[in-house]
Write a protein that holds these residues in place. Structure first.
Motif, PDB file in Angstrom:
ATOM      1  N   ARG A   1       0.838  -1.202   0.000  1.00 14.37           N
ATOM      2  CA  ARG A   1       0.000   0.000   0.000  1.00 14.37           C
ATOM      3  C   ARG A   1       0.869   1.247   0.000  1.00 14.37           C
ATOM      4  O   ARG A   1       0.541   2.246  -0.623  1.00 14.37           O
ATOM      5  CB  ARG A   1      -0.933   0.003   1.217  1.00 14.37           C
ATOM      6  CG  ARG A   1      -1.977  -1.108   1.161  1.00 14.37           C
ATOM      7  CD  ARG A   1      -3.079  -0.920   2.195  1.00 14.37           C
ATOM      8  NE  ARG A   1      -4.020  -2.047   2.128  1.00 14.37           N
ATOM      9  CZ  ARG A   1      -3.875  -3.175   2.824  1.00 14.37           C
ATOM     10  NH1 ARG A   1      -2.865  -3.326   3.662  1.00 14.37           N
ATOM     11  NH2 ARG A   1      -4.739  -4.157   2.693  1.00 14.37           N
ATOM     12  N   ARG A   2       2.006   1.174   0.696  1.00 15.90           N
ATOM     13  CA  ARG A   2       2.917   2.325   0.702  1.00 15.90           C
ATOM     14  C   ARG A   2       3.477   2.549  -0.710  1.00 15.90           C
ATOM     15  O   ARG A   2       3.644   3.677  -1.151  1.00 15.90           O
ATOM     16  CB  ARG A   2       4.065   2.087   1.695  1.00 15.90           C
ATOM     17  CG  ARG A   2       3.742   2.559   3.100  1.00 15.90           C
ATOM     18  CD  ARG A   2       4.978   2.544   3.980  1.00 15.90           C
ATOM     19  NE  ARG A   2       5.320   1.202   4.428  1.00 15.90           N
ATOM     20  CZ  ARG A   2       4.771   0.612   5.482  1.00 15.90           C
ATOM     21  NH1 ARG A   2       3.866   1.242   6.197  1.00 15.90           N
ATOM     22  NH2 ARG A   2       5.126  -0.609   5.833  1.00 15.90           N
ATOM     23  N   ILE A   3       3.737   1.453  -1.405  1.00 13.11           N
ATOM     24  CA  ILE A   3       4.257   1.556  -2.771  1.00 13.11           C
ATOM     25  C   ILE A   3       3.217   2.276  -3.633  1.00 13.11           C
ATOM     26  O   ILE A   3       3.550   3.140  -4.448  1.00 13.11           O
ATOM     27  CB  ILE A   3       4.531   0.149  -3.357  1.00 13.11           C
ATOM     28  CG1 ILE A   3       5.738  -0.465  -2.635  1.00 13.11           C
ATOM     29  CG2 ILE A   3       4.759   0.220  -4.863  1.00 13.11           C
ATOM     30  CD1 ILE A   3       6.032  -1.896  -3.035  1.00 13.11           C
ATOM     31  N   GLN A   4       1.951   1.940  -3.425  1.00 10.91           N
ATOM     32  CA  GLN A   4       0.890   2.575  -4.212  1.00 10.91           C
ATOM     33  C   GLN A   4       0.776   4.066  -3.927  1.00 10.91           C
ATOM     34  O   GLN A   4       0.552   4.869  -4.829  1.00 10.91           O
ATOM     35  CB  GLN A   4      -0.450   1.887  -3.911  1.00 10.91           C
ATOM     36  CG  GLN A   4      -0.496   0.437  -4.383  1.00 10.91           C
ATOM     37  CD  GLN A   4      -1.851  -0.184  -4.176  1.00 10.91           C
ATOM     38  OE1 GLN A   4      -2.508   0.037  -3.151  1.00 10.91           O
ATOM     39  NE2 GLN A   4      -2.289  -0.980  -5.141  1.00 10.91           N
ATOM     40  N   THR A   5       0.960   4.427  -2.684  1.00  9.70           N
ATOM     41  CA  THR A   5       0.901   5.845  -2.326  1.00  9.70           C
ATOM     42  C   THR A   5       2.003   6.596  -3.067  1.00  9.70           C
ATOM     43  O   THR A   5       1.807   7.719  -3.539  1.00  9.70           O
ATOM     44  CB  THR A   5       1.101   6.022  -0.801  1.00  9.70           C
ATOM     45  OG1 THR A   5       0.053   5.332  -0.120  1.00  9.70           O
ATOM     46  CG2 THR A   5       1.066   7.489  -0.409  1.00  9.70           C
ATOM     47  N   ASN A   6       3.138   5.943  -3.185  1.00 10.42           N
ATOM     48  CA  ASN A   6       4.269   6.541  -3.902  1.00 10.42           C
ATOM     49  C   ASN A   6       3.972   6.638  -5.398  1.00 10.42           C
ATOM     50  O   ASN A   6       4.275   7.645  -6.037  1.00 10.42           O
ATOM     51  CB  ASN A   6       5.529   5.698  -3.667  1.00 10.42           C
ATOM     52  CG  ASN A   6       6.733   6.274  -4.379  1.00 10.42           C
ATOM     53  OD1 ASN A   6       7.031   7.448  -4.247  1.00 10.42           O
ATOM     54  ND2 ASN A   6       7.420   5.446  -5.149  1.00 10.42           N
ATOM     55  N   ILE A   7       3.365   5.595  -5.944  1.00  9.43           N
ATOM     56  CA  ILE A   7       3.015   5.582  -7.368  1.00  9.43           C
ATOM     57  C   ILE A   7       2.028   6.707  -7.660  1.00  9.43           C
ATOM     58  O   ILE A   7       2.162   7.433  -8.648  1.00  9.43           O
ATOM     59  CB  ILE A   7       2.373   4.226  -7.764  1.00  9.43           C
ATOM     60  CG1 ILE A   7       3.428   3.116  -7.777  1.00  9.43           C
ATOM     61  CG2 ILE A   7       1.703   4.336  -9.128  1.00  9.43           C
ATOM     62  CD1 ILE A   7       4.498   3.254  -8.836  1.00  9.43           C
TER      63      ILE A   7
END
Length: 237
Positions: free
Chosen positions: A13-19
């Motif tokens: 989910r953190r990766i998605q926030t970054n994306i």
DNA sequence: GCGACAG
DNA sequence: ATCTTGTCGC
């Protein structure tokens, strides 16, 4: 192991926030000449993907497939991590990148504004639009007759549109993935609607992905090397 | 806490 | 997404 999964999903989910922070809701710069689509099909622990490129008349002018072992189960909101890898492999095999790629899934109409279409767009640095039959989030008014569309919003932001493509069928959800404006995302899909609920390129990609899966599993297709799974350059056919 | 939930 | 026969309608 439940606790491990929870923290692992938290990382995703953190990766998605970054994306999401990298998503650009403008473009494409030039005219949209070539349109492509990508869709996946599954069986057991295998994921089959088919990417196609069509001309203005919706004729398929290029096609590519890829297979990969799934590493993540289907979890609403984390679709990229299940379908993204194979999809990227198939897309990379196309002879030419389409000006806009239609993806089977959500774009920015996602809890963290980073659906499959957006994530693929950022990873591949290309214009994408997400088209789904359901939406993960967002508020909207059901569009009336065929060809009508309404706005899809979420947390005060415009996320896309709900388009009634065919009489008697539920509407589809359209939202920009990456490097495309809300308006252009809608226009590209509208341009591809023929006689079915889903825009033609996406419908064809779905059909071909399913066919690719059945043909492969029934042994009607040449054995696939495990190169796809390993992430190394694969070479089918 | 409860329900909803792309493919 | 996938499992699946027949069936209603243009």
């Amino acid at each position: 192991m439940i606790a491990q999964d929870a923290s692992r999903f938290q990382d995703l989910r953190r990766i998605q926030t970054n994306i999401a922070q990298q998503v650009v809701l403008e473009g494409p710069a030039g005219a949209v000449t070539s349109i492509g689509a990508v869709a996946q099909s599954f069986a057991d622990d295998l994921a089959f993907s088919c990417a196609i490129l069509v001309d203005a008349s919706m004729n398929v002018i290029d096609e590519a497939t890829a297979i990969a072992k799934t590493t993540v189960p289907y979890i609403p909101g984390l679709l990229f991590f299940r379908e993204g890898p194979v999809a990227m492999a198939a897309i990379k095999k196309l002879r030419k990148r389409p000006d806009v790629l239609i993806v089977s899934g959500c774009g920015i109409n996602h809890p963290r504004f980073a659906g499959l279409a957006s994530h693929l767009g950022v990873e591949l640095n290309m214009s994408t639009v997400g088209v789904s039959q359901e939406t993960l989030c967002g508020d909207y008014v059901e569009p009336g007759e065929a060809c009508c569309f309404t706005r899809l919003t979420f947390k005060g932001r415009p996320l896309g549109f709900v388009l009634k493509t065919v009489t008697g069928a539920r509407p589809i959800f359209i939202s920009p993935g990456h490097r495309i404006s809300l308006q252009c995302a809608l226009q590209v899909v509208q341009r591809c609607v023929v006689n079915h609920r889903l825009p033609e390129p996406l419908r064809l990609a779905h059909v071909k992905a399913r066919h690719f899966r059945s043909a492969t599993r029934s042994g009607q297709l040449a054995p696939i090397r495990t190169a796809d799974t390993a992430g190394r350059p694969a070479h089918n056919q």
